[in-house]
Design a protein around this motif. Structure first.
Motif, mmCIF file in Angstrom:
data_model
loop_
_atom_site.group_PDB
_atom_site.id
_atom_site.type_symbol
_atom_site.label_atom_id
_atom_site.label_comp_id
_atom_site.label_asym_id
_atom_site.label_seq_id
_atom_site.Cartn_x
_atom_site.Cartn_y
_atom_site.Cartn_z
ATOM 1 N N GLY A 21 -9.840 2.074 -25.938
ATOM 2 C CA GLY A 21 -8.451 1.723 -26.190
ATOM 3 C C GLY A 21 -7.717 2.693 -27.099
ATOM 4 O O GLY A 21 -8.319 3.504 -27.806
ATOM 5 N N THR A 22 -6.385 2.553 -27.093
ATOM 6 C CA THR A 22 -5.507 3.357 -27.936
ATOM 7 C C THR A 22 -4.178 2.628 -28.090
ATOM 8 O O THR A 22 -3.941 1.606 -27.441
ATOM 9 C CB THR A 22 -5.276 4.752 -27.316
ATOM 10 O OG1 THR A 22 -4.620 5.605 -28.257
ATOM 11 C CG2 THR A 22 -4.436 4.663 -26.050
ATOM 12 N N GLU A 23 -3.299 3.136 -28.928
ATOM 13 C CA GLU A 23 -1.961 2.555 -29.060
ATOM 14 C C GLU A 23 -1.171 2.760 -27.772
ATOM 15 O O GLU A 23 -1.325 3.780 -27.090
ATOM 16 C CB GLU A 23 -1.202 3.221 -30.213
ATOM 17 C CG GLU A 23 -1.735 2.899 -31.591
ATOM 18 C CD GLU A 23 -0.928 3.557 -32.688
ATOM 19 O OE1 GLU A 23 -0.732 2.944 -33.738
ATOM 20 O OE2 GLU A 23 -0.475 4.714 -32.495
ATOM 21 N N ASP A 24 -0.308 1.807 -27.446
ATOM 22 C CA ASP A 24 0.519 1.962 -26.247
ATOM 23 C C ASP A 24 1.835 2.665 -26.581
ATOM 24 O O ASP A 24 2.115 3.017 -27.737
ATOM 25 C CB ASP A 24 0.749 0.618 -25.551
ATOM 26 C CG ASP A 24 1.682 -0.314 -26.316
ATOM 27 O OD1 ASP A 24 2.173 0.053 -27.405
ATOM 28 O OD2 ASP A 24 1.924 -1.438 -25.833
ATOM 29 N N GLY A 25 2.650 2.881 -25.546
ATOM 30 C CA GLY A 25 3.905 3.595 -25.724
ATOM 31 C C GLY A 25 4.888 2.902 -26.640
ATOM 32 O O GLY A 25 5.691 3.564 -27.314
ATOM 33 N N GLU A 26 4.855 1.562 -26.679
ATOM 34 C CA GLU A 26 5.801 0.819 -27.514
ATOM 35 C C GLU A 26 5.584 1.084 -28.998
ATOM 36 O O GLU A 26 6.527 1.301 -29.755
ATOM 37 C CB GLU A 26 5.699 -0.677 -27.224
ATOM 38 C CG GLU A 26 6.554 -1.146 -26.070
ATOM 39 C CD GLU A 26 8.038 -0.932 -26.320
ATOM 40 O OE1 GLU A 26 8.586 -1.551 -27.236
ATOM 41 O OE2 GLU A 26 8.638 -0.112 -25.599
ATOM 42 N N ILE A 27 4.318 1.074 -29.426
ATOM 43 C CA ILE A 27 4.074 1.307 -30.853
ATOM 44 C C ILE A 27 4.256 2.790 -31.190
ATOM 45 O O ILE A 27 4.650 3.144 -32.307
ATOM 46 C CB ILE A 27 2.686 0.786 -31.282
ATOM 47 C CG1 ILE A 27 2.629 0.663 -32.813
ATOM 48 C CG2 ILE A 27 1.561 1.643 -30.766
ATOM 49 C CD1 ILE A 27 1.464 -0.148 -33.321
ATOM 50 N N MET A 28 4.005 3.667 -30.203
ATOM 51 C CA MET A 28 4.300 5.082 -30.419
ATOM 52 C C MET A 28 5.802 5.284 -30.593
ATOM 53 O O MET A 28 6.240 6.122 -31.388
ATOM 54 C CB MET A 28 3.782 5.916 -29.256
ATOM 55 C CG MET A 28 2.267 6.039 -29.191
ATOM 56 S SD MET A 28 1.743 7.117 -27.840
ATOM 57 C CE MET A 28 -0.039 7.008 -28.001
ATOM 58 N N TYR A 40 0.024 12.136 -34.016
ATOM 59 C CA TYR A 40 -1.215 11.354 -34.210
ATOM 60 C C TYR A 40 -1.482 10.496 -32.982
ATOM 61 O O TYR A 40 -0.570 9.922 -32.379
ATOM 62 C CB TYR A 40 -1.060 10.441 -35.432
ATOM 63 C CG TYR A 40 -2.125 9.358 -35.557
ATOM 64 C CD1 TYR A 40 -3.138 9.456 -36.505
ATOM 65 C CD2 TYR A 40 -2.108 8.221 -34.733
ATOM 66 C CE1 TYR A 40 -4.108 8.452 -36.625
ATOM 67 C CE2 TYR A 40 -3.076 7.232 -34.845
ATOM 68 C CZ TYR A 40 -4.068 7.354 -35.785
ATOM 69 O OH TYR A 40 -5.027 6.374 -35.896
ATOM 70 N N PHE A 41 -2.755 10.379 -32.610
ATOM 71 C CA PHE A 41 -3.203 9.329 -31.687
ATOM 72 C C PHE A 41 -4.682 9.091 -31.949
ATOM 73 O O PHE A 41 -5.318 9.813 -32.723
ATOM 74 C CB PHE A 41 -2.941 9.710 -30.212
ATOM 75 C CG PHE A 41 -3.773 10.853 -29.697
ATOM 76 C CD1 PHE A 41 -4.959 10.623 -29.019
ATOM 77 C CD2 PHE A 41 -3.350 12.166 -29.870
ATOM 78 C CE1 PHE A 41 -5.722 11.674 -28.532
ATOM 79 C CE2 PHE A 41 -4.102 13.227 -29.388
ATOM 80 C CZ PHE A 41 -5.289 12.978 -28.713
ATOM 81 N N HIS A 42 -5.231 8.066 -31.334
ATOM 82 C CA HIS A 42 -6.662 7.788 -31.529
ATOM 83 C C HIS A 42 -7.266 7.179 -30.273
ATOM 84 O O HIS A 42 -6.552 6.651 -29.418
ATOM 85 C CB HIS A 42 -6.892 6.865 -32.727
ATOM 86 C CG HIS A 42 -6.301 5.496 -32.587
ATOM 87 N ND1 HIS A 42 -5.232 5.052 -33.336
ATOM 88 C CD2 HIS A 42 -6.616 4.445 -31.771
ATOM 89 C CE1 HIS A 42 -4.935 3.809 -32.995
ATOM 90 N NE2 HIS A 42 -5.753 3.421 -32.034
ATOM 91 N N TYR A 43 -8.595 7.258 -30.195
ATOM 92 C CA TYR A 43 -9.367 6.545 -29.189
ATOM 93 C C TYR A 43 -10.377 5.666 -29.905
ATOM 94 O O TYR A 43 -11.048 6.122 -30.846
ATOM 95 C CB TYR A 43 -10.151 7.511 -28.287
ATOM 96 C CG TYR A 43 -9.322 8.442 -27.437
ATOM 97 C CD1 TYR A 43 -8.146 8.018 -26.826
ATOM 98 C CD2 TYR A 43 -9.739 9.756 -27.225
ATOM 99 C CE1 TYR A 43 -7.400 8.883 -26.030
ATOM 100 C CE2 TYR A 43 -8.998 10.631 -26.430
ATOM 101 C CZ TYR A 43 -7.836 10.188 -25.841
ATOM 102 O OH TYR A 43 -7.101 11.045 -25.050
ATOM 103 N N LEU A 44 -10.500 4.411 -29.471
ATOM 104 C CA LEU A 44 -11.509 3.496 -30.002
ATOM 105 C C LEU A 44 -12.384 3.017 -28.851
ATOM 106 O O LEU A 44 -11.882 2.712 -27.761
ATOM 107 C CB LEU A 44 -10.853 2.296 -30.688
ATOM 108 C CG LEU A 44 -9.985 2.592 -31.912
ATOM 109 C CD1 LEU A 44 -9.339 1.303 -32.425
ATOM 110 C CD2 LEU A 44 -10.805 3.251 -33.016
#
Length: 234
Positions: free
Chosen positions: A124-131, A189-193
């Motif tokens: 998972g990662t953050e979606d476009g809305e939170i970006m 910034y972005f991330h992968y979990l």
């Protein structure tokens, strides 16, 4: 080019990048540093999410424990105005023919659910809305990108519709992030979990599967930076 990997019961997950310029990979105390003529990139590798879930002592949270987790945080700084292509992906190579996948999104979360009817992996990662929210606040996402993230209008007149845009795409067995064109001194910034578990029935809804891995990959930038006690700058 491969940066790192993570072994699961469903196969190996590889973290890779692609660039149109030469990039040097240097192992660091926190993970990896990537250096090129145009980019300075810090990749932080961590395994803490499992421990955060284990610390939840209440009985109702026992069902949310997972077997293994890993995370990669990407902090990108542009060194010049040169137009360069840069992308990252986090992909699982299935180890048996029963492995299937499907998108598993949530509020502020883009993720993929992968299972073989015995084991499950969530990425998972953050979606476009939170970006988009971060872009509006110039929070490690350039403000000028805010109109190209989250829910945006597409088409004209009768064909007009709303679509969700992000720098990250959900693939059959993982995620891929296309870094947008950045100007000198801009940061991104972005991330992968990733979380793995045995496929279990949901404690409250026996006709459904446990969502433990889904919850384990549902962390925002703000929470990760806070819980990992990281600097929010280079």
């Amino acid at each position: 080019m491969r940066i790192s990997n993570f072994l699961t019961n469903l196969g190996e997950i590889s973290l890779n990048f692609q660039s149109d310029e030469e990039v040097k990979i240097i192992t660091s105390e926190l993970g990896y540093n990537l250096l090129s003529n145009s980019f300075k990139i810090e990749i932080i590798e961590f395994y803490d999410v499992k421990n955060w879930l284990d610390e939840l002592k209440k009985e109702e949270f026992n069902q949310f424990k997972v077997e293994k987790t890993i995370g990669w945080i990407f902090k990108i700084h542009k060194l010049n105005d040169a137009k360069k292509t840069l992308s990252f992906d986090c992909i699982l190579s299935p180890n048996n023919s029963k492995v299937t996948s499907e998108p598993d999104t949530g509020e502020h979360l883009d993720s993929v659910w992968i299972d073989d009817e015995k084991n499950v992996v969530s990425i998972g990662t953050e979606d476009g809305e939170i970006m988009k929210i971060r872009a509006k606040n110039n929070d490690w996402m350039p403000n000028r990108l805010k109109d190209n993230l989250g829910i945006v209008k597409s088409g004209f007149f009768l064909s007009k519709r709303y679509v969700e845009k992000s720098i990250t795409k959900i693939l059959p067995f993982g995620l891929k992030t296309e870094v947008p064109q950045l100007f000198k001194d801009e940061n991104l910034y972005f991330h992968y979990l990733i979380a793995t578990n045995k496929l279990k029935k949901n404690y409250d809804h026996p006709d459904e599967y446990s969502i433990a891995t889904h919850l384990a990959v549902d962390y925002s930038k703000r929470i990760l930076i806070e819980k990992l006690n990281l600097k929010d700058h280079f």
